[in-house]
Design an enzyme around this catalytic site. Structure first.
Site, PDB file in Angstrom:
ATOM      1  N   LYS A  53       3.638  -7.572   7.744  1.00 60.96           N
ATOM      2  CA  LYS A  53       2.250  -7.302   7.334  1.00 60.96           C
ATOM      3  C   LYS A  53       1.392  -8.537   7.541  1.00 60.96           C
ATOM      4  O   LYS A  53       0.251  -8.451   7.991  1.00 60.96           O
ATOM      5  CB  LYS A  53       2.215  -6.829   5.872  1.00 60.96           C
ATOM      6  CG  LYS A  53       2.662  -5.381   5.742  1.00 60.96           C
ATOM      7  CD  LYS A  53       2.995  -4.964   4.329  1.00 60.96           C
ATOM      8  CE  LYS A  53       3.635  -3.576   4.375  1.00 60.96           C
ATOM      9  NZ  LYS A  53       4.339  -3.216   3.148  1.00 60.96           N
ATOM     10  N   GLN A  97       4.361  -4.335  -2.872  1.00 58.16           N
ATOM     11  CA  GLN A  97       5.503  -3.753  -2.162  1.00 58.16           C
ATOM     12  C   GLN A  97       6.420  -3.016  -3.147  1.00 58.16           C
ATOM     13  O   GLN A  97       6.804  -3.565  -4.175  1.00 58.16           O
ATOM     14  CB  GLN A  97       6.269  -4.871  -1.441  1.00 58.16           C
ATOM     15  CG  GLN A  97       7.374  -4.399  -0.533  1.00 58.16           C
ATOM     16  CD  GLN A  97       6.885  -3.611   0.675  1.00 58.16           C
ATOM     17  OE1 GLN A  97       5.855  -3.895   1.247  1.00 58.16           O
ATOM     18  NE2 GLN A  97       7.635  -2.602   1.047  1.00 58.16           N
ATOM     19  N   ASP A 120      -3.004   1.361  -0.145  1.00 56.25           N
ATOM     20  CA  ASP A 120      -1.858   2.270  -0.006  1.00 56.25           C
ATOM     21  C   ASP A 120      -2.268   3.715  -0.323  1.00 56.25           C
ATOM     22  O   ASP A 120      -1.536   4.648  -0.011  1.00 56.25           O
ATOM     23  CB  ASP A 120      -0.772   1.889  -1.029  1.00 56.25           C
ATOM     24  CG  ASP A 120       0.312   0.993  -0.453  1.00 56.25           C
ATOM     25  OD1 ASP A 120       0.668   1.185   0.715  1.00 56.25           O
ATOM     26  OD2 ASP A 120       0.811   0.132  -1.205  1.00 56.25           O
TER      27      ASP A 120
HETATM   28  N1  GUN Z   1       7.646   0.506   0.258  1.00 59.02           N
HETATM   29  C1  GUN Z   1       8.003   1.357   1.257  1.00 59.02           C
HETATM   30  N2  GUN Z   1       6.904   1.886   1.832  1.00 59.02           N
HETATM   31  C2  GUN Z   1       5.850   1.373   1.191  1.00 59.02           C
HETATM   32  C3  GUN Z   1       4.436   1.539   1.338  1.00 59.02           C
HETATM   33  O1  GUN Z   1       3.924   2.290   2.165  1.00 59.02           O
HETATM   34  N3  GUN Z   1       3.680   0.815   0.474  1.00 59.02           N
HETATM   35  C4  GUN Z   1       4.202  -0.007  -0.469  1.00 59.02           C
HETATM   36  N4  GUN Z   1       3.367  -0.657  -1.278  1.00 59.02           N
HETATM   37  N5  GUN Z   1       5.495  -0.184  -0.629  1.00 59.02           N
HETATM   38  C5  GUN Z   1       6.312   0.510   0.201  1.00 59.02           C
END
Ligand code: GUN
Length: 286
Positions: A53, A97, A120
């Site tokens: 990211k 996350q 998200d």
């Molecule tokens: N963990 C796995 N996929 C995701 C996601 O799309 N967003 C977040 N915040 N955590 C994740």
């Protein structure tokens, strides 16, 4: 043989568009989109996602902050950090996350993020907006699947779409986005009886289960589009999806590989959501 859907190519296409738009936004307004990524604990897969990211932010020309907090971080400490990021002018998107350590309630954390910074699209307001089709952000993984379909000119309108898995992150919003495209949508899960009979109806089959080899060739209608959202780590360290790819590609018309299918799209859509958030901030100011 099915045509392979190239998620790397499509994600690059999206990131390049975001990069160009970001450049324009910077030139016209001085605004630089900013993303904060928070990781609690030392899950190795999550560490890789967070690193990816950060790299994507650099690629797109974003400002980014990343926080790698110890496993024993308290819920209060995490809430305090989010509160500071909510107030930060530099930050347009906050991503915590998942999964979080057991002593932290994920929904409490998600609800603390301001809806306009919830890139998200996990919190109540954004989930509700998606239900009604009045959204600013879409959850990154299902949004990425829709972009793959669009890029390959696969129209979901009027099609039988079957989503296997009903998670809040993927299955449920995926069903909603396909419904918005006027597909006929069925959502399957662990209690579905005769799953193969249902999946064999699918013109577009989306699997988000998290079990390697779960979708076998006999569950796929000849000529179907197969989208594999699974990311499973095998004992030998290799990553594979939910679909038995080698057999499925003989039957499907289009298929996503794992890795290199849906995975790269998730990050591209996160970049897009962060840019959208920065643009909305500008709109609110004017
Ligand atoms: N963990 C796995 N996929 C995701 C996601 O799309 N967003 C977040 N915040 N955590 C994740």
């Amino acid at each position: 043989m099915a045509q392979k859907i190239d998620g790397k190519e499509v994600s690059l296409f999206i990131k390049d568009r975001v990069k160009a738009d970001t450049n324009e936004l910077k030139t016209m307004t001085g605004i630089v989109p900013g993303l904060a990524v928070i990781l609690v604990g030392s899950d190795s897969a999550s560490q890789i996602y967070v690193r990816n990211k950060k790299q994507a932010c650099e690629y797109c020309g974003f400002y980014s902050e990343s926080y790698e907090l110890p496993e024993d971080t308290t819920q209060e400490q995490l809430l305090e950090l989010i509160d500071a990021l909510n107030k930060s002018e530099k930050i347009d998107g906050i991503l915590v996350q998942m999964p979080l350590p057991k002593h932290i309630n994920p929904q409490t954390i998600i609800e603390c993020i301001l809806p306009e910074k919830d890139v998200d699209a996990f919190n109540f307001v954004n989930v509700g907006r998606i239900m009604l089709g009045e959204y600013n952000f879409l959850p990154c993984t299902p949004a990425g699947v829709m972009e793959l379909l669009k890029y390959y000119k696969i129209d979901a309108c009027g099609k039988e779409c079957v989503v296997v898995g009903r998670s809040n992150i993927v299955g449920k919003p995926m069903a909603m986005l396909l419904l918005h495209e006027n597909a006929t949508v069925t959502v399957c899960h662990s209690k579905t009886s005769d799953l193969p009979a249902v999946t064999r109806r699918a013109d577009i089959l989306v699997s988000a289960v998290g079990k390697p080899g779960f979708i076998t060739a006999d569950m796929i209608k000849p000529g179907a589009v197969v989208i594999d959202v699974g990311i499973n780590r095998m004992p030998n360290g290799k990553i594979c999806g939910d679909v038995d790819f080698n057999e499925a590609e003989k039957i499907a018309s289009f298929i996503t590989p794992v890795p290199g299918g849906v995975g790269p799209m998730t990050i591209a859509m996160l970049m897009q959501n962060t840019l959208t958030s920065a643009k909305l901030k500008l709109k609110r100011r004017n």
